[in-house]
Design a protein around this motif. Structure first.
Motif, PDB file in Angstrom:
ATOM      1  N   LYS A 310       0.651  -1.232   0.061  1.00  0.00           N
ATOM      2  CA  LYS A 310       0.038   0.066   0.247  1.00  0.00           C
ATOM      3  C   LYS A 310       0.880   1.368   0.058  1.00  0.00           C
ATOM      4  O   LYS A 310       0.541   2.356  -0.842  1.00  0.00           O
ATOM      5  CB  LYS A 310      -0.958   0.171   1.089  1.00  0.00           C
ATOM      6  N   ILE A 311       2.112   1.154   0.727  1.00  0.00           N
ATOM      7  CA  ILE A 311       2.791   2.349   0.729  1.00  0.00           C
ATOM      8  C   ILE A 311       3.445   2.785  -0.468  1.00  0.00           C
ATOM      9  O   ILE A 311       3.306   3.720  -0.996  1.00  0.00           O
ATOM     10  CB  ILE A 311       4.260   2.292   1.941  1.00  0.00           C
ATOM     11  N   MET A 312       3.744   1.661  -1.259  1.00  0.00           N
ATOM     12  CA  MET A 312       4.572   1.778  -2.487  1.00  0.00           C
ATOM     13  C   MET A 312       3.178   2.251  -3.523  1.00  0.00           C
ATOM     14  O   MET A 312       3.519   3.227  -4.444  1.00  0.00           O
ATOM     15  CB  MET A 312       5.072   0.398  -3.047  1.00  0.00           C
ATOM     16  N   GLU A 313       2.221   1.984  -3.664  1.00  0.00           N
ATOM     17  CA  GLU A 313       0.994   2.353  -4.413  1.00  0.00           C
ATOM     18  C   GLU A 313       0.601   3.815  -4.192  1.00  0.00           C
ATOM     19  O   GLU A 313       0.344   4.553  -4.892  1.00  0.00           O
ATOM     20  CB  GLU A 313       0.064   1.289  -4.354  1.00  0.00           C
ATOM     21  N   TYR A 314       0.535   4.259  -2.740  1.00  0.00           N
ATOM     22  CA  TYR A 314       0.472   5.662  -2.344  1.00  0.00           C
ATOM     23  C   TYR A 314       1.527   6.566  -3.003  1.00  0.00           C
ATOM     24  O   TYR A 314       1.059   7.504  -3.772  1.00  0.00           O
ATOM     25  CB  TYR A 314       0.298   5.714  -0.787  1.00  0.00           C
ATOM     26  N   MET A 315       2.774   6.104  -3.150  1.00  0.00           N
ATOM     27  CA  MET A 315       3.786   6.672  -3.531  1.00  0.00           C
ATOM     28  C   MET A 315       3.597   6.966  -5.047  1.00  0.00           C
ATOM     29  O   MET A 315       3.689   7.847  -5.563  1.00  0.00           O
ATOM     30  CB  MET A 315       5.106   6.085  -3.176  1.00  0.00           C
ATOM     31  N   ALA A 316       3.183   5.902  -5.726  1.00  0.00           N
ATOM     32  CA  ALA A 316       3.058   5.775  -7.195  1.00  0.00           C
ATOM     33  C   ALA A 316       1.841   6.809  -7.649  1.00  0.00           C
ATOM     34  O   ALA A 316       1.973   7.378  -8.831  1.00  0.00           O
ATOM     35  CB  ALA A 316       2.590   4.329  -7.750  1.00  0.00           C
ATOM     36  N   MET A 317       0.832   7.269  -6.727  1.00  0.00           N
ATOM     37  CA  MET A 317      -0.002   8.098  -7.088  1.00  0.00           C
ATOM     38  C   MET A 317       0.259   9.455  -6.225  1.00  0.00           C
ATOM     39  O   MET A 317      -0.737  10.505  -6.337  1.00  0.00           O
ATOM     40  CB  MET A 317      -1.539   7.585  -6.416  1.00  0.00           C
TER      41      MET A 317
END
Length: 527
Positions: A310-317
């Motif tokens: 989830k942290i990686m995907e938040y950063m991708a957005m």
């Protein structure tokens, strides 16, 4: 590279494919490298429901599987059914060059052993440290089932020709407690496909008339901290007096219904939505609209050393993040997140309020996160390491038994499954220790505190710690290759016909479970 391509079979039980994004990325990367790729996985509930399908050149074979209920016993039933159905589908796929098994559970080595006898190489893709997961999820301590999952992890390591780790910490686990040669362990970090995560126009209707939207994305299981997030939101509303927000919890899992009930109990049902699993198009709308994203995973033996998807995907957005102060959350997100003291729900709420009041800080944090997942933590680096791991596996003689490091002692065989043991001689006339319980761990830390730097996987970029320090490599350990003997301890009556063969258990080394040191980007797990 192309001359080494062949037929690969990927086994996964945790999620359906392509919903399991890591497995899907690996599948398409191998396809692009010239491999014929087959995947065996469970069917999804509302998606990925076809028993057989070919998507983008990847052939997917699915089986029905009910969700585990009733604690550890439910997981035993689920995993037993999954193992048997996977075995039957693997027979249908036929001979393969590589069998690539993703955990949990650590049971697919049983199928891999049979395929290795027919010339396959075995790659173990370790998504989770299952012993730590067991401690964090069930809270039963180091009971008999804990000893079983430790034993299964050791057997999987021993059977594998190549181990794929999600990061340097899992790589260190494979080398230290798994006894693998350093050159046989490759880091393939989980990373979002940045091109999939694109900004879309915000959808104001999701905010339900409020100025701000808070968003949680991920699995909702006992260890994922959704209950911590809800209690923090209750403090944000009732203790800090903030009513200028609405929250969306995107995802599903074992505790989904319990979390909806908790929201009602906390008098949050009018300001919190639970969407369940949603299509990618809707996910992009929610994340593009969100002002602050939540990573409420509490401190426990697994989370402190895990990098959450989830942290990686938040950063991708390019979204700012509020997290508890877990070591690997800091390593992953750096300055893209703010950190509350571990499990401190009131401080978590205060940090949310601070970010809501500071749009410029939110923008800056989002840009920093996007730069991380587009650069040193990008999937491009992991894709190259994955293909290199396959090349290393194909360079092995077909059917060769996996080796052990020099430090992994082999004792005499003893009867019984899995813990009746006769001590073997240590070579000096003294009896060797029987299998001990894993070394005790400090509370809320499933691994030892970091000390010396961990070895960096060739081909992977160095990752800075939150304080800017870059970990360096260390010298490789000397390795003496050995060969596995016959299968030990698996009983056909326990695991189903055709899957297990009788045998005896090798006495383990005196300390087969040294604590795992935390690496520069920490062990990751799909969430």
């Amino acid at each position: 590279m192309w001359a080494l391509a062949g037929k690969a079979l990927i086994l996964v039980e945790n999620l359906s494919v392509p919903f399991d994004r890591r497995v899907w990325q690996e599948s398409t990367a191998l396809r692009d490298a010239g491999w014929e790729v087959h995947v065996i996985c469970p069917q999804g509930t509302n998606r990925d429901t076809e028993p057989e399908v070919e998507l983008d050149g990847v052939r997917i074979h699915r089986y029905p599987l009910g969700a585990a209920v009733g604690g550890p016993a439910g997981y035993l039933r689920e995993y037993g059914a999954a193992l048997w159905r996977t075995y039957r589908l693997a027979r249908k796929v036929g001979p393969v060059d590589v069998v690539h098994a993703c955990n949990p559970p650590d049971l697919f080595y049983l199928i891999a052993k049979r395929l290795k006898r027919r010339g396959a190489r075995f790659i173990f893709d370790q998504h989770d440290l299952v012993p730590e997961l067991y401690l964090s999820r069930f809270g039963r301590g180091r009971d008999f089932l804990y000893r079983v999952v430790c034993w299964l992890e050791r057997r999987t390591y021993q059977t594998a020709d190549i181990v794929i780790a999600t990061n340097e910490s899992y790589r260190q686990a494979a080398i230290s407690r798994g006894g693998k040669c350093p050159e046989d362990v490759y880091v393939v970090r989980s990373a979002p496909a940045v091109e999939r995560f694109r900004q879309v126009p915000p959808d104001e209707s999701i905010r339900r008339g409020k100025p701000h939207l808070l968003c949680y994305l991920g699995v909702m299981g006992p260890q994922d901290g959704v209950d911590y997030a809800l209690r923090a939101l209750a403090k944000l509303r009732y203790e800090l007096g903030r009513t200028d927000w609405h929250a969306a919890f995107v995802g599903a899992g074992d505790t989904f219904d319990a979390m909806r009930a908790l929201a009602d109990e906390l008098k949050l049902s009018d300001v919190v939505d639970f969407t369940g699993r949603i299509p990618d198009e809707d996910l992009l709308r929610y994340l593009s609209t969100a002002d602050v994203c939540l990573s409420p995973d509490p401190l426990n033996p697994l989370n402190d050393v895990s990098t959450m998807n989830k942290i990686m995907e938040y950063m991708a957005m390019a979204r700012p993040i509020v997290s508890f102060d877990l070591r690997e959350a800091r390593v992953s997100a750096g300055e893209a997140a703010v950190y509350a003291p571990a499990n401190d729900e009131l401080e978590f709420a205060r940090l949310v309020a601070e970010l809501l009041d500071d749009p410029e800080r939110r923008r800056r944090m989002g840009e920093l996160g996007l730069a991380r997942v587009s650069g040193p933590l990008s999937w491009a680096h992991s894709r190259a390491a994955l293909v290199e791991a396959y090349e290393a596996a194909m360079a092995r003689p077909a059917g060769r038994a996996a080796g052990r490091s020099a430090g992994q002692v082999t004792g005499k065989r003893v009867a019984g499954w899995p813990f009746r043991q006769r001590p073997a001689s240590d070579g000096a006339g003294q009896p060797a220790s029987s299998v001990p319980a894993p070394r005790s761990q400090q509370p809320a830390a499933g691994v030892a505190a970091p000390g010396e730097a961990l070895p960096a996987q060739p081909g992977q970029p160095a990752v800075e710690h939150h304080d800017g320090e870059v970990t360096a490599g260390v010298e490789r350990a000397d390795v003496a290759a050995a060969h596995d003997g016959d299968e030990v301890g698996e009983r056909e009556r326990a695991l189903g016909p055709g899957l297990a063969e009788g045998g005896e258990l090798l006495v383990a080394p005196a300390d087969p479970y040294p604590p795992v040191e935390v690496g520069p980007d920490g062990p990751g797990r799909p969430d």
